[in-house]
Motif scaffolding. Structure first.
Motif, PDB file in Angstrom:
ATOM      1  N   ASP A 174      -2.844  75.561 -50.759  1.00  0.00           N
ATOM      2  CA  ASP A 174      -2.566  75.392 -52.179  1.00  0.00           C
ATOM      3  C   ASP A 174      -2.475  76.784 -52.801  1.00  0.00           C
ATOM      4  O   ASP A 174      -3.493  77.421 -53.050  1.00  0.00           O
ATOM      5  N   GLY A 175      -1.269  77.275 -52.984  1.00  0.00           N
ATOM      6  CA  GLY A 175      -1.087  78.625 -53.515  1.00  0.00           C
ATOM      7  C   GLY A 175      -0.917  79.635 -52.401  1.00  0.00           C
ATOM      8  O   GLY A 175      -0.428  79.326 -51.325  1.00  0.00           O
ATOM      9  N   LYS A 176      -1.353  80.846 -52.659  1.00  0.00           N
ATOM     10  CA  LYS A 176      -1.236  81.938 -51.699  1.00  0.00           C
ATOM     11  C   LYS A 176      -2.532  82.077 -50.913  1.00  0.00           C
ATOM     12  O   LYS A 176      -3.603  81.704 -51.371  1.00  0.00           O
ATOM     13  N   ALA A 177      -2.412  82.662 -49.732  1.00  0.00           N
ATOM     14  CA  ALA A 177      -3.575  82.900 -48.879  1.00  0.00           C
ATOM     15  C   ALA A 177      -3.832  84.396 -48.780  1.00  0.00           C
ATOM     16  O   ALA A 177      -2.893  85.183 -48.682  1.00  0.00           O
ATOM     17  N   ALA A 178      -5.076  84.798 -48.798  1.00  0.00           N
ATOM     18  CA  ALA A 178      -5.430  86.209 -48.686  1.00  0.00           C
ATOM     19  C   ALA A 178      -5.131  86.736 -47.285  1.00  0.00           C
ATOM     20  O   ALA A 178      -4.769  87.889 -47.107  1.00  0.00           O
ATOM     21  N   GLU A 179      -5.267  85.869 -46.298  1.00  0.00           N
ATOM     22  CA  GLU A 179      -5.048  86.254 -44.906  1.00  0.00           C
ATOM     23  C   GLU A 179      -4.383  85.119 -44.149  1.00  0.00           C
ATOM     24  O   GLU A 179      -4.383  83.974 -44.605  1.00  0.00           O
ATOM     25  N   THR A 180      -3.865  85.456 -42.987  1.00  0.00           N
ATOM     26  CA  THR A 180      -3.286  84.446 -42.099  1.00  0.00           C
ATOM     27  C   THR A 180      -4.416  83.811 -41.290  1.00  0.00           C
ATOM     28  O   THR A 180      -5.512  84.379 -41.205  1.00  0.00           O
ATOM     29  N   PRO A 181      -4.147  82.684 -40.655  1.00  0.00           N
ATOM     30  CA  PRO A 181      -5.137  82.133 -39.728  1.00  0.00           C
ATOM     31  C   PRO A 181      -5.379  83.136 -38.591  1.00  0.00           C
ATOM     32  O   PRO A 181      -4.499  83.935 -38.267  1.00  0.00           O
ATOM     33  N   ILE A 182      -6.524  83.071 -37.977  1.00  0.00           N
ATOM     34  CA  ILE A 182      -6.923  84.013 -36.928  1.00  0.00           C
ATOM     35  C   ILE A 182      -5.931  84.040 -35.762  1.00  0.00           C
ATOM     36  O   ILE A 182      -5.750  85.071 -35.125  1.00  0.00           O
ATOM     37  N   TYR A 183      -5.281  82.920 -35.485  1.00  0.00           N
ATOM     38  CA  TYR A 183      -4.386  82.835 -34.335  1.00  0.00           C
ATOM     39  C   TYR A 183      -2.971  83.348 -34.615  1.00  0.00           C
ATOM     40  O   TYR A 183      -2.142  83.415 -33.709  1.00  0.00           O
ATOM     41  N   CYS A 184      -2.678  83.749 -35.835  1.00  0.00           N
ATOM     42  CA  CYS A 184      -1.312  84.165 -36.184  1.00  0.00           C
ATOM     43  C   CYS A 184      -0.936  85.451 -35.450  1.00  0.00           C
ATOM     44  O   CYS A 184      -1.599  86.482 -35.586  1.00  0.00           O
ATOM     45  N   ARG A 185       0.135  85.394 -34.697  1.00  0.00           N
ATOM     46  CA  ARG A 185       0.602  86.543 -33.927  1.00  0.00           C
ATOM     47  C   ARG A 185       1.317  87.578 -34.787  1.00  0.00           C
ATOM     48  O   ARG A 185       1.650  88.651 -34.304  1.00  0.00           O
ATOM     49  N   ASN A 186       1.574  87.250 -36.035  1.00  0.00           N
ATOM     50  CA  ASN A 186       2.263  88.179 -36.933  1.00  0.00           C
ATOM     51  C   ASN A 186       1.369  88.677 -38.061  1.00  0.00           C
ATOM     52  O   ASN A 186       1.851  89.257 -39.030  1.00  0.00           O
ATOM     53  N   ALA A 187       0.070  88.495 -37.916  1.00  0.00           N
ATOM     54  CA  ALA A 187      -0.869  88.910 -38.957  1.00  0.00           C
ATOM     55  C   ALA A 187      -0.731  90.394 -39.287  1.00  0.00           C
ATOM     56  O   ALA A 187      -0.704  90.775 -40.462  1.00  0.00           O
ATOM     57  N   SER A 188      -0.598  91.233 -38.271  1.00  0.00           N
ATOM     58  CA  SER A 188      -0.510  92.674 -38.543  1.00  0.00           C
ATOM     59  C   SER A 188       0.807  93.025 -39.234  1.00  0.00           C
ATOM     60  O   SER A 188       0.834  93.901 -40.103  1.00  0.00           O
ATOM     61  N   LEU A 189       1.892  92.360 -38.883  1.00  0.00           N
ATOM     62  CA  LEU A 189       3.175  92.594 -39.560  1.00  0.00           C
ATOM     63  C   LEU A 189       3.052  92.253 -41.031  1.00  0.00           C
ATOM     64  O   LEU A 189       3.448  93.049 -41.890  1.00  0.00           O
ATOM     65  N   PHE A 190       2.500  91.097 -41.342  1.00  0.00           N
ATOM     66  CA  PHE A 190       2.366  90.682 -42.737  1.00  0.00           C
ATOM     67  C   PHE A 190       1.436  91.624 -43.497  1.00  0.00           C
ATOM     68  O   PHE A 190       1.705  91.989 -44.643  1.00  0.00           O
ATOM     69  N   SER A 191       0.363  92.042 -42.863  1.00  0.00           N
ATOM     70  CA  SER A 191      -0.571  92.978 -43.481  1.00  0.00           C
ATOM     71  C   SER A 191       0.129  94.310 -43.774  1.00  0.00           C
ATOM     72  O   SER A 191      -0.026  94.883 -44.859  1.00  0.00           O
ATOM     73  N   ASP A 192       0.904  94.803 -42.827  1.00  0.00           N
ATOM     74  CA  ASP A 192       1.641  96.056 -43.006  1.00  0.00           C
ATOM     75  C   ASP A 192       2.666  95.929 -44.138  1.00  0.00           C
ATOM     76  O   ASP A 192       2.806  96.844 -44.944  1.00  0.00           O
ATOM     77  N   LEU A 193       3.375  94.806 -44.188  1.00  0.00           N
ATOM     78  CA  LEU A 193       4.363  94.609 -45.248  1.00  0.00           C
ATOM     79  C   LEU A 193       3.699  94.557 -46.623  1.00  0.00           C
ATOM     80  O   LEU A 193       4.223  95.113 -47.581  1.00  0.00           O
ATOM     81  N   LYS A 194       2.550  93.902 -46.699  1.00  0.00           N
ATOM     82  CA  LYS A 194       1.834  93.855 -47.981  1.00  0.00           C
ATOM     83  C   LYS A 194       1.396  95.258 -48.387  1.00  0.00           C
ATOM     84  O   LYS A 194       1.471  95.605 -49.570  1.00  0.00           O
ATOM     85  N   ALA A 195       0.968  96.059 -47.441  1.00  0.00           N
ATOM     86  CA  ALA A 195       0.527  97.424 -47.743  1.00  0.00           C
ATOM     87  C   ALA A 195       1.699  98.302 -48.196  1.00  0.00           C
ATOM     88  O   ALA A 195       1.531  99.186 -49.021  1.00  0.00           O
ATOM     89  N   ARG A 196       2.898  98.043 -47.668  1.00  0.00           N
ATOM     90  CA  ARG A 196       4.088  98.819 -48.025  1.00  0.00           C
ATOM     91  C   ARG A 196       4.698  98.379 -49.348  1.00  0.00           C
ATOM     92  O   ARG A 196       5.547  99.057 -49.906  1.00  0.00           O
ATOM     93  N   SER A 197       4.308  97.217 -49.839  1.00  0.00           N
ATOM     94  CA  SER A 197       4.906  96.675 -51.069  1.00  0.00           C
ATOM     95  C   SER A 197       4.283  97.256 -52.314  1.00  0.00           C
ATOM     96  O   SER A 197       3.200  97.703 -52.357  1.00  0.00           O
TER      97      SER A 197
END
Length: 86
Positions: free
Chosen positions: A63-86
């Protein structure tokens, strides 16, 4: 090699997970923060995940946005990096 159906499913999951993180992947590409190759790699990484059904369930229940991905997400670091670059 993955079927077209599998690739489409996981492309959708990558896009939905990015959106859940507050990221618009198309915008990231237009701004030069994400290359087409990186997006392809993200989809291929997703196809190797053992939890796509759990991921779909997690996304559907979100419901809404999530602060983090689930632990099993293989793209967690990509999403984290993109958020940091934004």
């Amino acid at each position: 090699m993955h079927s077209t159906q599998t690739l489409k499913r996981h492309a959708g999951l990558v896009d939905a997970m990015a959106e859940a993180q507050g990221l618009d992947l198309e915008e990231q590409m237009l701004r030069g923060k994400l290359s087409f190759s990186e997006l392809e790699d993200a989809v291929l990484a997703c196809t190797g995940c053992a939890e796509p059904c759990q991921c779909e369930k997690w996304l559907n229940e979100l419901d809404g946005k999530a602060a983090e991905t689930p632990i099993y997400c293989r793209n967690a670091s990509l999403f984290s990096d993109l958020k940091a670059r934004s």
